[in-house]
Design a protein around this motif. Sequence first.
Motif, PDB file in Angstrom:
ATOM      1  N   TRP A 129       9.553  61.637 -30.400  1.00 13.72           N
ATOM      2  CA  TRP A 129       9.652  61.413 -31.844  1.00 13.72           C
ATOM      3  C   TRP A 129       9.562  59.918 -32.080  1.00 13.72           C
ATOM      4  N   ASP A 130       8.528  59.518 -32.775  1.00 13.68           N
ATOM      5  CA  ASP A 130       8.380  58.101 -33.097  1.00 13.68           C
ATOM      6  C   ASP A 130       9.249  57.828 -34.323  1.00 13.68           C
ATOM      7  N   GLU A 131      10.402  57.247 -34.063  1.00 14.69           N
ATOM      8  CA  GLU A 131      11.348  56.938 -35.146  1.00 14.69           C
ATOM      9  C   GLU A 131      11.338  55.441 -35.438  1.00 14.69           C
ATOM     10  N   ALA A 132      10.147  54.856 -35.360  1.00 11.79           N
ATOM     11  CA  ALA A 132      10.042  53.413 -35.610  1.00 11.79           C
ATOM     12  C   ALA A 132      10.751  53.046 -36.911  1.00 11.79           C
ATOM     13  N   TRP A 133      10.686  53.924 -37.898  1.00  7.15           N
ATOM     14  CA  TRP A 133      11.249  53.628 -39.219  1.00  7.15           C
ATOM     15  C   TRP A 133      12.581  54.315 -39.447  1.00  7.15           C
ATOM     16  N   PHE A 134      13.185  54.860 -38.417  1.00 10.99           N
ATOM     17  CA  PHE A 134      14.329  55.743 -38.666  1.00 10.99           C
ATOM     18  C   PHE A 134      15.567  55.347 -37.856  1.00 10.99           C
ATOM     19  N   ASN A 156       8.997  44.308 -26.731  1.00  9.27           N
ATOM     20  CA  ASN A 156       7.731  44.139 -27.465  1.00  9.27           C
ATOM     21  C   ASN A 156       7.463  45.310 -28.391  1.00  9.27           C
ATOM     22  N   GLY A 157       8.506  45.623 -29.125  1.00  3.75           N
ATOM     23  CA  GLY A 157       8.362  46.556 -30.236  1.00  3.75           C
ATOM     24  C   GLY A 157       8.183  48.003 -29.819  1.00  3.75           C
ATOM     25  N   THR A 158       8.098  48.846 -30.815  1.00  2.15           N
ATOM     26  CA  THR A 158       7.874  50.266 -30.555  1.00  2.15           C
ATOM     27  C   THR A 158       6.443  50.486 -30.094  1.00  2.15           C
ATOM     28  N   THR A 159       5.595  49.515 -30.351  1.00  2.00           N
ATOM     29  CA  THR A 159       4.249  49.541 -29.775  1.00  2.00           C
ATOM     30  C   THR A 159       4.371  49.657 -28.253  1.00  2.00           C
ATOM     31  N   GLY A 160       5.255  48.847 -27.674  1.00  2.00           N
ATOM     32  CA  GLY A 160       5.472  48.896 -26.226  1.00  2.00           C
ATOM     33  C   GLY A 160       6.255  50.146 -25.838  1.00  2.00           C
ATOM     34  N   LYS A 189      -1.041  53.379 -34.018  1.00  2.00           N
ATOM     35  CA  LYS A 189      -2.141  53.230 -33.058  1.00  2.00           C
ATOM     36  C   LYS A 189      -1.655  53.111 -31.610  1.00  2.00           C
ATOM     37  N   SER A 190      -0.408  52.688 -31.416  1.00  2.00           N
ATOM     38  CA  SER A 190       0.097  52.562 -30.038  1.00  2.00           C
ATOM     39  C   SER A 190       0.004  53.897 -29.295  1.00  2.00           C
ATOM     40  N   HIS A 191       0.116  55.014 -30.009  1.00  2.00           N
ATOM     41  CA  HIS A 191       0.025  56.314 -29.333  1.00  2.00           C
ATOM     42  C   HIS A 191      -1.406  56.570 -28.856  1.00  2.00           C
ATOM     43  N   LEU A 219       5.289  63.202 -32.600  1.00  2.00           N
ATOM     44  CA  LEU A 219       5.322  63.252 -34.067  1.00  2.00           C
ATOM     45  C   LEU A 219       6.052  62.029 -34.602  1.00  2.00           C
ATOM     46  N   THR A 220       5.719  61.649 -35.824  1.00  2.00           N
ATOM     47  CA  THR A 220       6.304  60.452 -36.430  1.00  2.00           C
ATOM     48  C   THR A 220       7.385  60.858 -37.417  1.00  2.00           C
ATOM     49  N   ASN A 221       8.592  60.466 -37.148  1.00  2.00           N
ATOM     50  CA  ASN A 221       9.718  60.891 -37.983  1.00  2.00           C
ATOM     51  C   ASN A 221      10.653  59.698 -38.215  1.00  2.00           C
ATOM     52  N   GLN A 228      12.463  53.655 -31.368  1.00  2.00           N
ATOM     53  CA  GLN A 228      12.887  53.094 -32.662  1.00  2.00           C
ATOM     54  C   GLN A 228      12.633  51.601 -32.718  1.00  2.00           C
ATOM     55  N   SER A 229      12.056  51.150 -33.818  1.00  2.00           N
ATOM     56  CA  SER A 229      11.935  49.706 -34.042  1.00  2.00           C
ATOM     57  C   SER A 229      13.254  49.265 -34.672  1.00  2.00           C
ATOM     58  N   THR A 230      14.186  48.914 -33.827  1.00  2.00           N
ATOM     59  CA  THR A 230      15.480  48.475 -34.352  1.00  2.00           C
ATOM     60  C   THR A 230      15.259  47.356 -35.375  1.00  2.00           C
ATOM     61  N   HIS A 231      14.264  46.511 -35.073  1.00  2.00           N
ATOM     62  CA  HIS A 231      14.011  45.356 -35.953  1.00  2.00           C
ATOM     63  C   HIS A 231      13.493  45.754 -37.331  1.00  2.00           C
ATOM     64  N   LYS A 232      12.978  46.967 -37.468  1.00  2.00           N
ATOM     65  CA  LYS A 232      12.439  47.340 -38.777  1.00  2.00           C
ATOM     66  C   LYS A 232      13.541  47.767 -39.741  1.00  2.00           C
ATOM     67  N   THR A 233      14.549  48.450 -39.239  1.00  2.00           N
ATOM     68  CA  THR A 233      15.527  48.985 -40.200  1.00  2.00           C
ATOM     69  C   THR A 233      16.961  48.528 -39.928  1.00  2.00           C
TER      70      THR A 233
HETATM   71  C1  LIG Z   1       5.200  54.874 -36.871  1.00  2.00           C
HETATM   72  C2  LIG Z   1       5.147  53.576 -36.142  1.00  2.00           C
HETATM   73  N1  LIG Z   1       5.350  53.566 -34.822  1.00  2.00           N
HETATM   74  C3  LIG Z   1       5.323  52.417 -34.114  1.00  2.00           C
HETATM   75  C4  LIG Z   1       5.099  51.212 -34.732  1.00  2.00           C
HETATM   76  C5  LIG Z   1       5.069  49.959 -33.922  1.00  2.00           C
HETATM   77  O1  LIG Z   1       6.296  49.343 -34.038  1.00  2.00           O
HETATM   78  P1  LIG Z   1       6.553  47.810 -33.653  1.00  2.00           P
HETATM   79  O2  LIG Z   1       6.137  47.007 -34.825  1.00  2.00           O
HETATM   80  O3  LIG Z   1       8.027  47.772 -33.400  1.00  2.00           O
HETATM   81  O4  LIG Z   1       5.774  47.506 -32.431  1.00  2.00           O
HETATM   82  C6  LIG Z   1       4.881  51.163 -36.115  1.00  2.00           C
HETATM   83  C7  LIG Z   1       4.629  49.889 -36.784  1.00  2.00           C
HETATM   84  O5  LIG Z   1       4.457  49.765 -37.955  1.00  2.00           O
HETATM   85  C8  LIG Z   1       4.904  52.387 -36.839  1.00  2.00           C
HETATM   86  O6  LIG Z   1       4.688  52.413 -38.157  1.00  2.00           O
END
Ligand SMILES: Cc1ncc(COP(=O)(O)O)c(C=O)c1O
Length: 911
Positions: free
Chosen positions: A510-515, A396-400, A424-426, A480-482, A572-577
């Motif tokens: 390290w929130d690497e959702a985009w990395f 359920n995503g990097t949110t989870g 916002k998940s943090h 931190l978001t990286n 990491q949001s594998t699904h994003k990148t």
């Molecule tokens: C920095 C960051 N972390 C986490 C998330 C959440 O990721 P996900 O959409 O995989 O739940 C996002 C979503 O845009 C994000 O920008």
Amino acid sequence: MSNATSSPAKPAALTPTAHGPSLSAHYLASRHRFDNWNALKTATSKLADARGDTAVLKQEIGERLTKLAPIEAYWAFPGAEAFSRLFRWLEAGDHLHLAQTVHRICRALSSQSYRRHFIPLAEADHGDDDGEKKSGTDNRYSLHQGADRPYFEILIVDDTNEEGEEALRDGLRKARRPEDPFIYDIVLVTSFEDALIAALLNFNLQAVVVRYGIPFRSRRNLEVMKHCLHGLDEARLEAMAPAERALTLGKLIHEQRPELDNYLVTDTSVEDTAGERGSVFRRVFYHQEDYLELHLNVIRGVRRRAKTPFFTALRDYAEQPMGVFHAMPISRGKSIFKSHWIQEMGRFYGTNIFLAETSSTSGGLDSLLDPHGPIKEAQELAARAFGSRRSFFVTNGTTGANKIVSQALVRPGDIVLVDRDCHKSHHYAMTLAGANVVYLDSYPLNPYSMYGAVPLKEIRRVLLDLKAAGKLDRVRLVILTNCTFDGFVYHPQRVMEQCLAIKPDLIFLWDEAWFGFARFAPSYRSRTAMHSAKVLGERYRSPEYKQAYDAAENKKLLPDPARVRVRVYATQSTHKTLTALRQGSMIHVHDQDFGKVEGAFRDAYMMHTSTSPNYQIIASLDLGRKQVELEGFELVGKQIELAFSLREKIKVHPLLAKWFSFLTMGDMIPLEYRPSGIAAYYDKERGWSAMMEAWEKDEFVLDPTRLTLFIGRTGVDGDTFKKQYLMDRHGIQVNKTSRNTVLFMTNIGTTRSSVAHLIDALVDLASEFEQRIEDESPSEKAAREQAVIGLTEKLPPLPDFSRFHARFRDGAATPEGDVRSAYFLGTDEANCEYFRISESKIDEVTKGGRELVAASFLTPYPPGFPILVPGQVLSPEILAYLRALDTKEIHGYRADLGIRVFTEGALARPT
Ligand SMILES: Cc1ncc(COP(=O)(O)O)c(C=O)c1O
């Protein structure tokens, strides 16, 4: 900075640059190749048709071939023999063959058909115009016949002559078998320099075979590729003993392309280097002549990466006949294919997805919540691919994923430092965990209405203040978001090192959702959490670091090697990148003390994971991992290339440049965070190579694959530009806008034609803006100019976090706040009241001395992160910002009632 901080464990000769080759290496080399082949195609066809001045054309063709020769040596196609034939045809005046063959090569290179079938290039092969050979003697082709087998190339590094090369090719050709799952061709280079360049440029490589005894210097003119070798200690490498040089080459290649399988071929005993060798070479062969062994090993190595344990198990499961007696009507498509009303669902999705839908954890499948079979194995392979010690799939995503990590690590009352504009998940995770949060302010970029990243000095200041207040023992985690949504990339090694110098057991998330893609480009890799953790771990374990630490007079920036623990998590949001179905994410762990929190991690994982996780997502993560291990380097390299070319096009196109510009590092990163002084990806004096230095030195860099287009000069705001201009008129989707910018993201699926479509659309829009100016009346002109001023000059300043109300800080002098008690206090409506932002009542009460304190999260889109969290004081700056925002979408704001704040009574009541 003291010497001790610059990796004392690593000999200088092993560092081509601190961060590998320039990001632009691919761009330069591939553009050079692409441009020259295309120009050759035009010139040779003119020559064949006798159009133009023959002498001039011949000279141009000769020059282009000479320019291409050094770069073609690193690719198996078209190959040295075919390439030298072009020179011969030119000299012999056989212009027809020359033009036909160049045409064929260009087509095969741009369509990549040479990876799918044999392309006839020899004189004897000509005559079949579609480029596909119907019969032939080439071994690669004959083995490929009828099979859809992936193709790759092996780099062989051997200082041999033509005869030796022929023997080698022949030996490997004979070793191939029809049942091999892949086919390959060979690239042979004869020196250390050539091998390194080939490894950095050739994305077809899957294996490298290094022959003991290679020289350092190339025999070629390396002018065009010299930037790949930037920073090598050439004198040292030249003076090295052959065994050490071969080992060093293996290490360098492994460092730059860890996914490749390296093999060493030697005639001498190498027992003395056995320890080091093991981590670099998969195997050592004592006789090069043992071609079958080599062949089998190469195939087995690639097979290891091509393996997809869970996807394969799921596919096998889908193929088994099955009686379903568990709850899940769509399993095997039963409730769909026999339905009278939802047949379209079956038609749209096809059969397989339903055959693979099951809630079973047996029959060869596995349980995500307690994996012992193929899911466990798939996660282990992910750990290898992403360079972690442990990796976990999240459905359920990097949110989870973020909630799992914080829940596992943070105990109520722990202090956590969180970047203020984080996802916002943090914030929710902090609420759940009961953390005392210190929000770290990113530097604001007021001219573009966006935040940058958190300066290291701000993080250190907060830590030192907490230390002075005697609270360091409560500080647990830094989040931190990286990189950030807008592409700001931290220097994680430097950040962690300097924080660990203050608190040696600090944990980092390290929130690497985009990395997720970053590991697969050598330059990006150095700025990922997992790579940084590995480097720091090795550094602190090394005797050289201890010596340097003991000798250093100023230890302020150096972690104590006796106390430091490397504890790093990345989500990491594998699904994003990368390739994965939506919500497919991963948690990567490099935590020396994971054993101590493993139980808590498992509980947190259970807490935030559905008991019915989606198998399709898990299978897609397994496949996404396979893809990056086999073609991540290629895909990410191409993604960077496309982003560079998009930047360049906007810059050089006069009409586009008039209306639009892509923001540069100079625009987005203040000079104090850019010690390199480098402001743009491209600079007239240094070309693209300046980037290398920025990635090495600067506190922040911009991810060039994320492109922020400044549109202020058009007078159209970001949201309108996104919806009405890009989406409605041109079908172009973008995620993020600010008031005067639009963010374009390239990804591994971006194609040349999608970039061309975007450029066409922007040209179209620019022409429309031009037209409007021509046609506008004086009052329209005045309105437009006002709009431009509004978007370029009158931007509301971005507010800092403000602070938590004293009620949630226990009266502490330090800024941490208990967001959970604020959240729960706010869940009772009796404790809350509402104020409309637009109404004067809010000013009246605040003027009277009352502090308004948020009782819930308030998140405007954009910027898309909570501008207020429960317990936070609504400062005049935040109020002014909210009033100036022209966004309609503010989550947490009730249009009918207004902003939710605590009543004075609720704040006065003791906890
Ligand atoms: C920095 C960051 N972390 C986490 C998330 C959440 O990721 P996900 O959409 O995989 O739940 C996002 C979503 O845009 C994000 O920008």
